[in-house]
Design a protein around this motif. Structure first.
Motif, PDB file in Angstrom:
ATOM      1  N   THR A 126     -54.576  76.205 -49.895  1.00 53.68           N
ATOM      2  CA  THR A 126     -55.036  75.230 -51.323  1.00 53.68           C
ATOM      3  C   THR A 126     -54.829  73.645 -51.271  1.00 53.68           C
ATOM      4  OG1 THR A 126     -52.686  75.234 -52.599  1.00 53.68           O
ATOM      5  CG2 THR A 126     -53.857  77.577 -52.544  1.00 53.68           C
ATOM      6  N   GLN A 127     -55.385  73.148 -50.357  1.00 53.19           N
ATOM      7  CA  GLN A 127     -55.142  71.349 -50.396  1.00 53.19           C
ATOM      8  C   GLN A 127     -57.112  71.050 -50.967  1.00 53.19           C
ATOM      9  OE1 GLN A 127     -55.742  70.322 -46.011  1.00 53.19           O
ATOM     10  NE2 GLN A 127     -57.621  71.230 -46.299  1.00 53.19           N
ATOM     11  N   TRP A 129     -57.607  72.696 -53.789  1.00 52.57           N
ATOM     12  CA  TRP A 129     -57.422  73.112 -55.101  1.00 52.57           C
ATOM     13  C   TRP A 129     -57.084  71.596 -56.031  1.00 52.57           C
ATOM     14  CZ3 TRP A 129     -54.739  78.548 -55.366  1.00 52.57           C
ATOM     15  CH2 TRP A 129     -55.840  79.617 -54.246  1.00 52.57           C
ATOM     16  N   GLU A 133     -55.422  75.008 -61.133  1.00 48.46           N
ATOM     17  CA  GLU A 133     -55.887  76.144 -60.149  1.00 48.46           C
ATOM     18  C   GLU A 133     -54.799  76.431 -59.258  1.00 48.46           C
ATOM     19  OE1 GLU A 133     -60.266  74.915 -59.027  1.00 48.46           O
ATOM     20  OE2 GLU A 133     -58.913  74.195 -58.565  1.00 48.46           O
ATOM     21  N   ARG A 134     -53.642  75.838 -58.728  1.00 49.20           N
ATOM     22  CA  ARG A 134     -52.874  76.185 -58.321  1.00 49.20           C
ATOM     23  C   ARG A 134     -51.789  77.258 -59.444  1.00 49.20           C
ATOM     24  NH1 ARG A 134     -50.422  71.770 -53.857  1.00 49.20           N
ATOM     25  NH2 ARG A 134     -52.193  71.749 -52.341  1.00 49.20           N
ATOM     26  N   PHE A 137     -53.239  80.448 -59.813  1.00 44.33           N
ATOM     27  CA  PHE A 137     -53.364  81.979 -59.202  1.00 44.33           C
ATOM     28  C   PHE A 137     -52.210  81.945 -58.977  1.00 44.33           C
ATOM     29  CE2 PHE A 137     -52.787  82.897 -55.044  1.00 44.33           C
ATOM     30  CZ  PHE A 137     -54.233  83.440 -54.836  1.00 44.33           C
ATOM     31  N   CYS A 138     -51.189  81.378 -59.043  1.00 48.35           N
ATOM     32  CA  CYS A 138     -49.317  81.309 -59.082  1.00 48.35           C
ATOM     33  C   CYS A 138     -49.069  82.330 -60.209  1.00 48.35           C
ATOM     34  CB  CYS A 138     -48.663  80.538 -58.794  1.00 48.35           C
ATOM     35  SG  CYS A 138     -46.906  81.369 -58.211  1.00 48.35           S
TER      36      CYS A 138
END
Length: 166
Positions: A126-127, A129, A133-134, A137-138
Motif C-alpha cells: 500500500t506504499q 496509497w 485510503e489505508r 480499506f482497513c
C-alpha cells in the motif's frame, strides 16, 4: 431473499470475483511477510498466538470460543506450538487441575518477528496509497469480515477469526 437489483448485479459480480481472487492470492502467499520470515508461520498458528497475546492465558475451551472454532481444532492446532516452545501449558491459578495455554517468551518473540514482517509487507503493498485510503480499506475490510462472521454465526457455522490485529 434476493437483495440485488439489476443496477448492482455487475458490481456485485465484480466484488465476489475480487474476493475470490483475494482469497486465492492470500492463501498462495499466506500474506506471510517479507524477508527471511516470509511464509514462516501458518495462519492457524499466527491467529492462535495473536489471540493469546491479546487476551492472555486461557484454557482450550475459552480460546476456542473466542476464535469461533471448536475445542478439538484448538487442541490439534496448539500441539505443535507447545512442542516447538511457542506456547506453554500451565496449571490454572485457581484450579490446579485445569490447564491454561500461555504465550511463551519465545512465542512472543516469534510473534513479533512475524508481525513486523507482515507489517512491512502491508506497507509495501500500500506504499502508493494515501493514509486515508489505508484507513478506509482497513475499516471496510474489518466491516466485511464482521458481516461474514455474523452470517456464519446465524447460519450455525462456527465463525473464523475476524478481528486479529497484525
Amino acid at each position: 431473499m434476493d437483495m440485488t437489483t439489476v443496477g448492482d448485479t455487475g458490481l456485485l459480480d465484480t466484488l465476489q470475483h475480487q474476493v475470490a481472487v483475494f482469497a486465492r492470492r492470500a492463501e498462495q502467499t499466506r500474506l506471510g511477510g517479507v524477508g527471511q520470515v516470509r511464509n514462516s508461520m501458518d495462519r492457524a498458528a499466527y491467529l492462535l498466538l495473536n489471540r493469546l497475546d491479546q487476551e492472555g492465558p486461557m484454557g482450550v475451551k475459552a480460546l476456542a470460543a473466542s476464535m469461533g472454532i471448536d475445542s478439538s481444532t484448538v487442541t490439534r492446532q496448539v500441539a505443535p506450538l507447545v512442542d516447538s516452545g511457542l506456547v506453554k501449558r500451565t496449571s490454572h491459578p485457581e484450579d490446579g487441575r485445569a490447564v491454561v495455554l500461555q504465550l511463551s517468551p519465545r512465542g512472543m518473540s516469534r510473534l513479533e518477528e512475524v508481525r513486523s514482517s507482515r507489517r512491512q509487507l502491508m506497507a509495501e503493498l500500500t506504499q502508493d496509497w494515501a493514509p486515508e485510503e489505508r484507513e478506509t480499506f482497513c475499516a471496510l475490510l474489518t466491516r466485511f469480515n464482521g458481516a461474514l462472521s455474523a452470517r456464519m454465526t446465524t447460519s450455525g457455522v462456527p465463525a473464523p477469526e475476524t478481528s486479529e490485529a497484525s
